[in-house]
Scaffold this motif. Structure first.
Motif, PDB file in Angstrom:
ATOM      1  N   VAL A 142      65.158  44.143  31.599  1.00  0.00           N
ATOM      2  CA  VAL A 142      65.490  43.879  33.000  1.00  0.00           C
ATOM      3  C   VAL A 142      66.345  45.017  33.553  1.00  0.00           C
ATOM      4  CG1 VAL A 142      66.796  42.344  34.549  1.00  0.00           C
ATOM      5  CG2 VAL A 142      65.204  41.389  32.872  1.00  0.00           C
ATOM      6  N   THR A 143      67.268  45.524  32.756  1.00  0.00           N
ATOM      7  CA  THR A 143      68.100  46.649  33.190  1.00  0.00           C
ATOM      8  C   THR A 143      67.231  47.871  33.460  1.00  0.00           C
ATOM      9  OG1 THR A 143      69.924  45.799  31.840  1.00  0.00           O
ATOM     10  CG2 THR A 143      70.113  48.066  32.635  1.00  0.00           C
ATOM     11  N   LEU A 144      66.352  48.194  32.519  1.00  0.00           N
ATOM     12  CA  LEU A 144      65.490  49.370  32.672  1.00  0.00           C
ATOM     13  C   LEU A 144      64.569  49.248  33.878  1.00  0.00           C
ATOM     14  CD1 LEU A 144      64.495  50.012  28.958  1.00  0.00           C
ATOM     15  CD2 LEU A 144      66.156  51.292  30.341  1.00  0.00           C
ATOM     16  N   GLU A 145      64.079  48.036  34.131  1.00  0.00           N
ATOM     17  CA  GLU A 145      63.138  47.825  35.236  1.00  0.00           C
ATOM     18  C   GLU A 145      63.805  47.795  36.610  1.00  0.00           C
ATOM     19  OE1 GLU A 145      61.303  44.179  34.088  1.00  0.00           O
ATOM     20  OE2 GLU A 145      60.053  45.127  32.565  1.00  0.00           O
ATOM     21  N   SER A 146      65.095  47.455  36.657  1.00  0.00           N
ATOM     22  CA  SER A 146      65.710  47.224  37.960  1.00  0.00           C
ATOM     23  C   SER A 146      66.790  48.232  38.350  1.00  0.00           C
ATOM     24  CB  SER A 146      66.286  45.802  38.026  1.00  0.00           C
ATOM     25  OG  SER A 146      67.262  45.617  37.046  1.00  0.00           O
ATOM     26  N   HIS A 181      75.433  46.622  29.760  1.00  0.00           N
ATOM     27  CA  HIS A 181      76.441  47.668  29.868  1.00  0.00           C
ATOM     28  C   HIS A 181      76.010  48.920  29.090  1.00  0.00           C
ATOM     29  CE1 HIS A 181      80.574  48.976  30.721  1.00  0.00           C
ATOM     30  NE2 HIS A 181      80.535  49.549  29.530  1.00  0.00           N
ATOM     31  N   GLY A 182      75.581  48.719  27.849  1.00  0.00           N
ATOM     32  CA  GLY A 182      75.148  49.844  27.027  1.00  0.00           C
ATOM     33  C   GLY A 182      73.923  50.539  27.587  1.00  0.00           C
ATOM     34  N   THR A 183      72.983  49.774  28.108  1.00  0.00           N
ATOM     35  CA  THR A 183      71.770  50.347  28.684  1.00  0.00           C
ATOM     36  C   THR A 183      72.108  51.166  29.924  1.00  0.00           C
ATOM     37  OG1 THR A 183      70.478  48.497  27.808  1.00  0.00           O
ATOM     38  CG2 THR A 183      69.441  49.839  29.505  1.00  0.00           C
ATOM     39  N   LEU A 184      73.034  50.687  30.730  1.00  0.00           N
ATOM     40  CA  LEU A 184      73.464  51.466  31.899  1.00  0.00           C
ATOM     41  C   LEU A 184      74.035  52.811  31.469  1.00  0.00           C
ATOM     42  CD1 LEU A 184      75.033  48.671  34.124  1.00  0.00           C
ATOM     43  CD2 LEU A 184      72.963  49.993  34.612  1.00  0.00           C
ATOM     44  N   HIS A 185      74.805  52.825  30.400  1.00  0.00           N
ATOM     45  CA  HIS A 185      75.317  54.106  29.883  1.00  0.00           C
ATOM     46  C   HIS A 185      74.162  55.018  29.484  1.00  0.00           C
ATOM     47  CE1 HIS A 185      79.640  53.816  29.987  1.00  0.00           C
ATOM     48  NE2 HIS A 185      79.641  52.650  29.349  1.00  0.00           N
ATOM     49  N   LEU A 186      73.130  54.478  28.849  1.00  0.00           N
ATOM     50  CA  LEU A 186      71.978  55.296  28.465  1.00  0.00           C
ATOM     51  C   LEU A 186      71.268  55.869  29.687  1.00  0.00           C
ATOM     52  CD1 LEU A 186      70.325  53.281  25.539  1.00  0.00           C
ATOM     53  CD2 LEU A 186      72.023  55.130  25.412  1.00  0.00           C
ATOM     54  N   LEU A 187      71.360  55.173  30.803  1.00  0.00           N
ATOM     55  CA  LEU A 187      70.736  55.641  32.041  1.00  0.00           C
ATOM     56  C   LEU A 187      71.614  56.625  32.811  1.00  0.00           C
ATOM     57  CD1 LEU A 187      69.164  52.288  33.289  1.00  0.00           C
ATOM     58  CD2 LEU A 187      67.949  54.290  32.368  1.00  0.00           C
ATOM     59  N   GLY A 188      72.811  56.896  32.288  1.00  0.00           N
ATOM     60  CA  GLY A 188      73.686  57.887  32.906  1.00  0.00           C
ATOM     61  C   GLY A 188      74.863  57.330  33.672  1.00  0.00           C
ATOM     62  N   TYR A 189      75.042  56.027  33.667  1.00  0.00           N
ATOM     63  CA  TYR A 189      76.171  55.415  34.372  1.00  0.00           C
ATOM     64  C   TYR A 189      77.423  55.511  33.512  1.00  0.00           C
ATOM     65  CZ  TYR A 189      72.837  53.633  37.731  1.00  0.00           C
ATOM     66  OH  TYR A 189      71.873  53.546  38.697  1.00  0.00           O
ATOM     67  N   ASP A 190      78.571  55.571  34.185  1.00  0.00           N
ATOM     68  CA  ASP A 190      79.840  55.663  33.468  1.00  0.00           C
ATOM     69  C   ASP A 190      80.905  54.952  34.294  1.00  0.00           C
ATOM     70  OD1 ASP A 190      81.656  56.293  31.499  1.00  0.00           O
ATOM     71  OD2 ASP A 190      81.479  58.459  31.737  1.00  0.00           O
TER      72      ASP A 190
END
Length: 156
Positions: free
Chosen positions: A22-26, A117-126
């Protein structure tokens, strides 16, 4: 593909996979090296303990204490299948259980929060600055709402 290394006999891994998907898709990636293909990228979630997270935190971040979640972005293309590999997320299930108890919600909900939270970090969020944190927390809240977990927040 979401790969889960379950070293803690955590029973609800399907919920964690769904949280990552869901994180990756949205959520659009912030990392400029990632494009729209990040919605279909591969990643690994390692479910482990405080000792392992402490070691990783010390080895990679120089922080001599355990933590709940760590992300290791890769953003590489797998030469065998040409798919994007985002990286690895390590979660301490005992710490998730402790935080869930403090927050008054199930460990499964806490673990999903940590995956988001971890997936957002993988997407470049901090969340190093107030501005970054505001953006990341807003995306995190939006994903948690889609997962039916809008009342769950990260422990600070």
């Amino acid at each position: 593909m979401i790969h889960i290394d379950n070293h803690m006999d955590f029973r609800e891994t399907a919920l964690l996979e769904r949280a990552a998907l869901v994180t990756l898709e949205s959520v659009p990636p912030l990392n400029p090296d990632l494009g729209p293909e990040s919605a279909h990228a591969d990643l690994t979630i390692a479910l482990t303990d405080d000792r392992q997270l402490h070691e990783l935190n010390l080895d990679y971040l120089g922080v001599d204490s355990p933590t709940d979640v760590l992300s290791f972005p890769a953003a590489e293309v797998d030469p065998e299948n040409d798919s994007l590999y985002l990286g690895d997320i390590a979660i301490s299930i005992p710490r998730a259980a402790q935080q869930a108890q403090q927050g008054g919600h199930p460990v499964e909900a806490e673990a999903q929060l940590l995956v988001v939270h971890g997936t957002l970090h993988l997407l470049g969020y901090d969340h190093s600055t107030d501005e970054e944190k505001a953006v990341m927390w807003a995306e995190q809240a939006r994903v948690l709402e889609r997962l039916g977990l809008s009342r769950i927040t990260i422990q600070e």
